[in-house]
Design a protein around this motif. Structure first.
Motif, short mmCIF file in Angstrom:
data_model
loop_
_atom_site.label_atom_id
_atom_site.label_comp_id
_atom_site.label_asym_id
_atom_site.label_seq_id
_atom_site.Cartn_x
_atom_site.Cartn_y
_atom_site.Cartn_z
N CYS A 166 0.85 -1.19 0.00
CA CYS A 166 0.00 0.00 0.00
C CYS A 166 0.89 1.24 0.00
O CYS A 166 2.11 1.15 0.02
CB CYS A 166 -0.95 -0.01 1.21
SG CYS A 166 -0.14 0.44 2.76
N ARG A 168 1.34 3.37 2.34
CA ARG A 168 2.12 3.51 3.57
C ARG A 168 3.30 2.54 3.62
O ARG A 168 4.23 2.74 4.41
CB ARG A 168 1.23 3.31 4.81
CG ARG A 168 0.46 4.55 5.22
CD ARG A 168 -0.15 4.36 6.60
NE ARG A 168 -1.11 5.39 6.94
CZ ARG A 168 -0.81 6.52 7.60
NH1 ARG A 168 0.44 6.76 7.97
NH2 ARG A 168 -1.74 7.40 7.89
N CYS A 169 3.26 1.47 2.83
CA CYS A 169 4.45 0.61 2.75
C CYS A 169 5.62 1.42 2.16
O CYS A 169 6.78 1.18 2.48
CB CYS A 169 4.19 -0.59 1.84
SG CYS A 169 3.08 -1.83 2.54
N CYS A 240 3.47 -3.04 8.32
CA CYS A 240 2.48 -2.05 7.85
C CYS A 240 1.07 -2.51 8.22
O CYS A 240 0.79 -3.72 8.29
CB CYS A 240 2.60 -1.88 6.33
SG CYS A 240 1.48 -0.64 5.66
N CYS A 242 -1.38 -2.64 6.44
CA CYS A 242 -2.00 -3.41 5.35
C CYS A 242 -1.71 -4.89 5.46
O CYS A 242 -2.29 -5.69 4.73
CB CYS A 242 -1.59 -2.86 3.99
SG CYS A 242 0.11 -3.25 3.49
ZN LIG Z 1 1.18 -1.25 3.52
#
Ligand SMILES: [Zn+2]
Length: 378
Positions: A166, A168-169, A240, A242
């Protein structure tokens, strides 16, 4: 206005065809930000026949938008972008649903905005909106087609697709706003968001229709000052959000819902011209469905053939359509010019539950040559 020929150019793509068109017609997409990125994205997704587009933006059209946002005109200046965009898009394609929402995406409304959609397109240039959207997509298991631009550069990717990373990764925490100047502060050449937007629209159509290999797990960077594109591999971070079980389950549910249950590779009987001739003279002749365009039918057709152009087939099987009420065991022979388009339609109908559908291999051209020379060839 002829609805049936609207998508003719993409329907004839063998890897897209009626299956791809039907998947687009069912798709529900939200475009957040209808500016430099979102306006071209919306234009192309509406044109391609994505069945439902929600547009989210709280801005009004300004004169300085017009150099990169071709949906708007000088007459729109001062009006709400989502309303102007909805009007312009409905004028291009009156068969799809456009829902304008004059709102700014925040952490408190992002979940409600993403819910009920199959795909989210990020056309925003503000970081709090992007992070709120990313987190909502991860929770809902819905992929996010990301794009951003600055000056003469841009980048894009598809986040949260399958096991892919994602946003944010890649960028775990939101940077200080002072370190992330917007287009207004840095300037942007109008064509740059256009380039990135069309790449985003392309990825959206691929993800929704099952075409090609989506740009997931990769970041595409465009340096348009040099005309250079670079691709960077992105790995998911194990810590993360996700990767949490609920997020993994949400993505799995999305994948299950978006993957067609019936494969289009079932065996369809392939009939020769003499097979068709014999069948049509039988005691209970099958219905012969001609899926060519009206001008082709006017040029030449087989007596008794029912014209039902390919582009209208996905609609015809929907409730109220010409084929919707037909018993699923009705004998159907599908015919076109040479047998290619009709084969796609036959597979599509078989996937819709029709159990007695055959393809006329060779089409009307074979009929002219082998059965009835009075039918003109073209
Ligand atoms: Zn992520």
């Amino acid at each position: 206005m002829s609805e049936t020929s609207r998508y003719a150019r993409q329907l004839t793509l063998p890897e897209f065809g009626v299956h791809g068109q039907a998947r687009l017609a069912r798709a529900r997409v939200v475009i957040v930000g209808v500016g430099g990125l979102g306006a071209p994205i919306a234009t192309y997704l509406a044109g391609a026949g994505v069945g439902h587009l929600t547009l989210v933006d709280d801005d009004v059209v300004a004169l300085h938008n017009l150099h990169r946002q071709p949906l708007y005109t000088e007459a729109d200046v001062g009006r709400a972008k989502v309303e102007c965009a909805a009007t312009a898009l409905r004028a291009r394609n009156g068969t799809i649903t456009i829902v304008p929402r004059a709102a700014r995406v925040t952490a408190s409304n992002a979940d409600a905005i993403v819910t009920g959609h199959d795909l989210v397109l990020d056309g925003t240039d503000t970081l709090p909106t992007r992070y709120a959207l990313t987190d909502a997509c991860v929770r809902a298991g819905v992929p996010l087609v990301y794009g951003s631009v600055s000056r003469l550069e841009g980048q894009m990717s598809v986040f949260g697709l399958g096991n892919g990373p994602c946003y944010r990764c890649l960028f775990p925490e939101m940077p200080d706003a002072a370190l992330a100047p917007s287009c207004a502060e840095q300037g942007v050449l109008g064509v740059v968001p256009g380039v990135i937007a069309l790449l985003q629209a392309t990825e959206a159509l691929k993800v929704l229709s099952g075409l090609g290999t989506p740009l997931a797990g990769r970041l595409l960077h465009a340096d348009l000052s040099r005309g250079v594109f670079h691709e960077f591999m992105i790995a998911a971070r194990t810590d993360c959000a996700c990767r949490a079980p609920a997020a993994v389950a949400a993505r799995a549910a999305w994948t299950a819902a978006m993957t067609p249950s019936s494969t289009p590779h079932m065996a369809i009987p392939q009939l020769t011209a003499s097979d068709v001739h014999y069948a049509l003279r039988g005691e209970h002749p099958p219905r012969l469905i001609d899926v060519r365009e009206p001008w082709e039918y006017e040029t030449a057709h087989i007596e008794g053939a029912e014209l039902m152009p390919m582009g209208g087939i996905p609609l015809a099987v929907q409730p109220g359509g010409a084929l919707a009420e037909l018993p699923r065991d009705t004998a159907l022979i599908i015919q076109c010019h040479h047998g290619g388009r009709s084969n796609q339609v036959a597979h599509f109908l078989a996937g819709q539950g029709f159990t007695n559908v055959s393809n006329f291999d060779g089409g009307i051209d074979a009929w002219s040559i082998e059965i009835d020379p009075s039918v003109p060839r073209y």
